[in-house]
Motif scaffolding. Structure first.
Motif, short mmCIF file in Angstrom:
data_model
loop_
_atom_site.label_atom_id
_atom_site.label_comp_id
_atom_site.label_asym_id
_atom_site.label_seq_id
_atom_site.Cartn_x
_atom_site.Cartn_y
_atom_site.Cartn_z
N UNK A 1 67.12 24.35 86.09
CA UNK A 1 68.26 23.83 85.25
C UNK A 1 68.38 24.63 83.88
N UNK A 2 69.72 24.69 83.53
CA UNK A 2 70.00 25.48 82.28
C UNK A 2 70.76 24.80 81.30
N UNK A 3 70.44 24.35 80.15
CA UNK A 3 71.32 23.46 79.45
C UNK A 3 71.70 24.39 77.93
N UNK A 4 72.96 24.61 77.66
CA UNK A 4 73.24 25.34 76.66
C UNK A 4 74.59 24.76 75.84
N UNK A 5 74.68 25.02 74.53
CA UNK A 5 75.68 24.56 73.85
C UNK A 5 77.05 25.30 74.17
N UNK A 6 78.38 24.56 74.17
CA UNK A 6 79.40 25.52 74.35
C UNK A 6 80.03 26.20 72.98
N UNK B 1 86.86 19.41 76.01
CA UNK B 1 86.26 19.35 74.81
C UNK B 1 84.76 19.19 74.96
N UNK B 2 84.23 20.20 75.88
CA UNK B 2 82.57 19.76 76.23
C UNK B 2 81.70 20.24 75.07
N UNK B 3 80.73 19.58 74.89
CA UNK B 3 79.81 20.11 73.73
C UNK B 3 78.82 21.08 74.33
N UNK B 4 78.34 20.82 75.64
CA UNK B 4 77.30 21.40 76.44
C UNK B 4 77.63 21.48 77.68
N UNK B 5 76.94 22.58 78.42
CA UNK B 5 76.98 23.05 79.85
C UNK B 5 75.57 22.65 80.36
N UNK C 1 72.52 12.12 74.19
CA UNK C 1 72.98 11.31 72.95
C UNK C 1 74.21 10.87 72.94
N UNK C 2 74.94 9.76 72.44
CA UNK C 2 76.14 9.23 72.08
C UNK C 2 77.11 10.34 71.94
N UNK C 3 78.47 10.33 72.48
CA UNK C 3 79.25 11.33 72.32
C UNK C 3 79.05 12.88 72.57
N UNK C 4 77.99 12.98 73.25
CA UNK C 4 77.41 14.30 73.89
C UNK C 4 78.41 14.52 75.38
N UNK C 5 79.10 15.60 75.24
CA UNK C 5 80.07 15.83 76.36
C UNK C 5 79.34 16.98 77.29
N UNK C 6 78.86 16.67 78.46
CA UNK C 6 78.25 17.81 79.08
C UNK C 6 79.05 17.95 80.45
#
Length: 541
Positions: free
Chosen positions: A535-540, A523-527, A366-371
């Motif tokens: 694949x593993x997605x998680x919030x920072x 300033x990541x929001x997610x990794x 999504x917009x402004x999401x920083x991965x």
């Protein structure tokens, strides 16, 4: 007594095709007794100097003496030629082809010359691949299937197999994950011959015996590793700045003293003239007195002009010793979209050319999401970015990405190598005039001469800045930015500027990097991590 192999520069200068001097009057010796790291700002000429040392490029003047065989590994090995194989990347394809012809009955002397003493090159290559964790590759594996990190590791294996007297490696740790960087350091630690490494990798440079810096002042050798160099450089700069301030203060004081001296002399002359007139002296005596006064004034002015010129020269020489660390400035694009807007969606997508456990992925951005995209070399990070960018088709599943997405790959293929940077930026941003675009490029460290050269003539770091300018200054700015190892090739001031820019960027962003310090500054929001379980997605936090 062992023979010392060396490379020597004797008053070497290199001038660009447009007549601009890149470096001048360099004299230095690189021998096999000291493992040397070469550092310098982007565009200072490090790669061109390495090519001169390797014998791939003649200097414009002076000469380079090579009392050694040299193997040079360029920093752009991440762009394999179409149809090339692992053997090509390792530089052993010719020897292996000649060996196959000999085994088939060839008696051509040229084939025997090509093989030389490398009768076991096939076995040596496969053993080296297995030793360095690339046993899944074969000599005939297409190079196009390799990740950027795997490509560099194979090229490094080829460099080590070359058994040259001197290795010259240009940014060898670019594209490598942390385990591979550690393995590279171990590989080079056991290299018994001459070594010159061009790098901005502080971990790698800290294993060198000395650091040589290339700057507008020439080459300067520091007898120690990078940490020692950084401390010595900081001390030098403090001293240089202090000397510059002293020179400026002395100039101001002397100028004030000279001005006061002139004023006193003018007052004496005025008093003498009035006294002569009041004493009714003859005109001829007054004229002679004025002539002597004018001569004395002229002599004083000439003396003061010479003294002032000497003071100006002292200030100029002091200023030349202060390294220009002017900050690189990038303009932050305006808002690139609403925060909750869906800019990319992968629904049960099957990725090609990746391990089975990482083949399938479902992802929404999504917009402004920083991965931050992390994982070992060969895990599929670059492939995922290429699928999102539309340069590779998925094997299955649905991939939907909003228009205007910008992808910068490791080779910066978005830049046209034949066209000037300014021309490409003008095409991307038609709403700004040429003067404004030139200013923005200048604030990136790309001066008036560089922006009108074909982009292929720029250094790796300069090309990255140019590609970022064309992407981020586009009209409108991209809603999704896909970056594959953007910190490669950048010197430290430029890297800090890139971190500041991306931290302020307001669009969505997916950034692949092996540099944890760089990712931590964004300033990541997610990794999104590529693991061998998937694949593993998680919030920072």
């Amino acid at each position: 007594m062992a023979t010392t192999h060396y490379l020597a520069l004797e008053d070497v200068s290199c001038v660009l095709p447009d007549g601009t001097p890149l470096f001048v009057h360099l004299t230095e010796t690189f021998d096999d007794q000291r493992r040397t790291g070469l550092v310098g700002r982007n565009g200072s000429g490090k790669t061109m100097l390495a090519r001169v040392l390797a014998g791939l490029l003649p200097p414009s003047s002076g000469r380079c003496v090579r009392a050694a065989t040299v193997h040079y590994l360029a920093q752009q090995v991440g762009v394999p030629a179409p149809g090339s194989t692992v053997a090509d990347l390792a530089g052993v394809q010719a020897a292996m082809a000649a060996l196959r012809r000999i085994e088939a009955g060839s008696t051509d002397a040229a084939d025997f010359d090509t093989v030389g003493e490398r009768w076991h090159i096939r076995l040596q290559l496969q053993q080296a691949l297995e030793q360095h964790g690339l046993g899944h590759l074969q000599a005939d594996t297409p190079a196009a299937r390799l990740s950027g990190g795997e490509t560099m590791r194979v090229a490094l294996i080829g460099a080590l197999l070359a058994e040259a007297d001197f290795l010259i490696l240009d940014e060898p740790s670019n594209h490598l994950d942390q385990p591979s960087r550690t393995a590279l350091i171990d590989q080079l630690a056991s290299w018994p011959r001459g070594l010159l490494v061009i790098s901005h990798d502080r971990q790698l440079l800290d294993t060198m015996d000395r650091i040589v810096e290339l700057s507008p002042l020439g080459l300067r050798s520091y007898g120690g590793h990078y940490t020692f160099y950084a401390q010595a450089k900081a001390h030098e700069q403090e001293s240089a700045v202090a000397e510059l301030e002293r020179a400026r203060l002395d100039r101001r004081r002397e100028e004030q003293a000279m001005r006061a001296q002139r004023e006193r002399k003018e007052k004496r002359q005025a008093r003498g003239a009035r006294a002569g007139q009041q004493a009714n002296q003859a005109k001829i005596l007054l004229d002679r007195q004025k002539e002597r006064s004018d001569h004395s004034t002229g002599k004083l002015l000439r003396q003061q002009a010479a003294a002032q010129q000497a003071l100006v020269q002292r200030v100029r020489e002091a200023a030349e010793q202060v390294v220009d660390e002017a900050a690189i400035h990038l303009h932050v694009p305006h808002s690139a979209g609403v925060a909750q807007r869906l800019v990319a969606e992968l629904d049960d997508v099957e990725l090609p050319f990746v391990p089975q456990s990482l083949r399938r992925i479902t992802l929404r951005i999504r917009g402004r999401q920083r991965i931050g995209l992390t994982g070992p070399n060969g895990s599929g990070k670059s492939t995922l970015l290429k699928v999102l960018a539309g340069t590779i088709r998925p094997m299955a599943g649905r991939c939907q990405v909003i228009a205007g997405t910008v992808y910068l790959d490791q080779s910066l293929g978005q830049l046209d190598p034949e066209r000037p940077v300014l021309e490409q930026l003008q095409q991307a941003r038609r709403s700004l005039d040429e003067g404004a675009l030139r200013m923005r490029l200048a604030q990136l460290g790309l001066d008036a001469q560089k922006v009108v050269r074909p982009s292929q003539l720029l250094s790796g770091g300069e090309r990255l800045k140019a590609a970022l300018a064309c992407a981020l200054y586009a009209d409108p700015p991209p809603p999704l930015l896909l970056l594959d190892e953007p910190s490669n090739h950048l010197d430290l001031p430029s890297l800090r500027a890139l971190e500041a820019l991306l931290a302020s960027y307001q669009g969505a962003m997916l950034v692949a990097s092996h540099d944890p310090v760089f990712l931590g500054a964004l300033g990541l929001t997610d990794r999104l991590e590529a693991t061998w379980e998937g694949w593993r997605l998680y919030a920072v936090d």
